[in-house]
Write an enzyme that holds these catalytic residues in place. Structure first.
Site, short mmCIF file in Angstrom:
data_model
loop_
_atom_site.label_atom_id
_atom_site.label_comp_id
_atom_site.label_asym_id
_atom_site.label_seq_id
_atom_site.Cartn_x
_atom_site.Cartn_y
_atom_site.Cartn_z
N SER A 194 0.86 -1.19 0.00
CA SER A 194 0.00 0.00 0.00
C SER A 194 0.90 1.23 0.00
CB SER A 194 -0.95 -0.02 1.20
OG SER A 194 -1.85 1.06 1.14
N THR A 195 0.83 2.07 1.03
CA THR A 195 1.61 3.31 1.08
C THR A 195 3.10 3.01 0.93
OG1 THR A 195 -0.04 4.24 2.56
CG2 THR A 195 2.08 5.38 2.41
N HIS A 218 -2.61 -1.11 -3.32
CA HIS A 218 -3.72 -0.19 -3.13
C HIS A 218 -3.50 1.04 -4.00
CE1 HIS A 218 -4.41 -1.98 1.17
NE2 HIS A 218 -4.79 -2.79 0.21
N MET A 267 -0.16 1.01 5.09
CA MET A 267 -0.94 1.33 6.27
C MET A 267 -2.03 0.28 6.47
SD MET A 267 -2.93 4.92 7.05
CE MET A 267 -3.86 4.83 5.53
N ASP A 321 -4.32 -5.02 5.84
CA ASP A 321 -4.74 -5.82 4.69
C ASP A 321 -3.61 -6.78 4.32
OD1 ASP A 321 -6.32 -6.69 2.58
OD2 ASP A 321 -5.50 -5.20 1.18
#
Length: 374
Positions: A193-194, A220, A315, A318
């Site tokens: 993600s991030t 993401h 973050m 998930d």
């Protein structure tokens, strides 16, 4: 602690809007506004902010050029604002490669369903990368310009429970290499993600064109970004990388990026493994499209334990439950280590739950993959 923010945008209205949102957060204080990239570079020097929000398209100096200059002169965490267009995606990916840590859609209605939720997400993103500090990217000594003696020391905050809401998972030490276990794998999965776009490129670029496994990538990212990101990875990697399409047959040496706004699941049809791209999440209650958990659970049902799964910076949590399903089948789970993550949330989730067996720096993951599964 209050983090100082510099807001950069050529629109007075947009700067005011962002300032109002950030100043309403007790951990954030807007200390300056810049109208273009050149002003931003100058104000980073004079104001020493802890974090910068940066537009891409601006007069005098654009956001990408400004990011490069800031990362050379005085590195600071930068959050980009981007339009959800193909051009916006390309520009945002350029900014991330230049040193920005994360991005958000510039239209707040694209961030969330209502203004309050969008404001919360913006403040959360700004706090996260401000806490991360500038340790994730430092310019080379050859390129870096010396800071004036009066400059405050640069901050580097280790990401831990502050970022993920959980206790530090320091019980799993970082390893830089692995000894081949002899296990035979049939699939490699990577979730992020991030901070993921840069991390994924770093992991995938060294892998050879004849890598013996299909690779499933879940990042993401908005739907308008994943096609551009897949194209960029395909151009930079020896592997064949594509945005996954419904019906794709999984092949060794090919990487399939889950499309934004959809879910990617694996299905078995005879001896063939095929992808299904869908809006459905099945029985999973998920907040993300794509979701690492949704993909990994399907991988577990099709491949069983013949899987190497890697969870990169991001973050939230998930991927934890999907990795749990894989581990119950006998799969091998690795996590990116704390020090090299932009946000140590997703890797920490699998490490602190004792699901991952190794924590590895982003610089070493590709070599470890090649040793174990290549």
């Amino acid at each position: 602690m209050v983090f100082k923010v510099l807001v950069v945008d050529d629109s007075t209205f947009y700067r005011r809007r962002v300032r109002e949102i950030l100043d309403a957060d007790r951990e954030l204080e807007v200390v300056g506004e810049a109208r273009n990239g050149q002003d931003a570079v100058d104000m980073v020097q004079s104001l020493a902010p802890d974090v910068v929000t940066m537009d891409v398209e601006m007069p005098v100096m654009d956001g990408i050029t400004a990011v490069k200059a800031i990362m050379q002169q005085r590195p600071v965490p930068i959050l980009m604002f981007s339009s959800l267009t193909h051009h916006g995606a390309q520009a945002t990916l350029d900014a991330l490669e230049a040193g920005a840590l994360d991005f958000l859609p510039k239209k707040f209605e694209d961030i969330a369903q209502n203004r309050k939720e969008a404001a919360q997400m913006l403040c959360t993103k700004v706090r996260l990368i401000a806490r991360r500090g500038i340790g994730i990217r430092r310019p080379s000594l050859r390129d870096a310009k010396p800071l004036p003696p009066s400059a405050p020391k640069q901050k580097f905050f280790r990401s831990s429970g502050l970022l993920s809401g959980r206790n530090d998972a320091a019980s799993q030490p970082t390893v830089s290499s692995v000894t081949r276990s002899g296990k035979l794998y049939k699939c490699l999965t990577i979730g992020a993600s991030t901070g993921g776009p840069v991390a994924l490129q770093k992991v995938l670029t060294p892998l050879p064109a004849d890598f013996p496994l299909p690779i499933l990538l879940v990042q993401h990212m908005p739907g308008t970004f994943t096609h551009a990101f897949a194209e960029r990875l395909n151009g930079n990697c020896k592997l064949a990388v594509k945005e996954a399409e419904d019906g794709d047959i999984l092949r060794a040496g090919h990487a399939y990026l889950a499309p934004g706004g959809k879910q990617m699941v694996v299905e078995q049809q005879g001896s063939i493994k095929r992808l299904r791209i869908t809006d459905e999440t099945g029985q999973d209650k998920v907040s993300y499209k794509p979701s690492v958990d949704v993909t990994l659970r399907s991988v577990a049902s099709v491949y069983g334990g013949d899987v190497l799964s890697v969870i990169l910076t991001g973050m939230g949590a998930d991927g934890r439950e999907g990795c749990r399903s894989l581990k119950e089948k006998g799969a091998t789970i690795w996590a990116q280590d704390q020090a090299s993550c932009v946000v140590y949330g997703m890797p920490q989730a699998v490490a602190s739950a004792n699901i991952s067996v190794k924590s590895i720096s982003i610089d070493d993951i590709s070599n470890c993959i090649l040793t174990e599964a290549g």
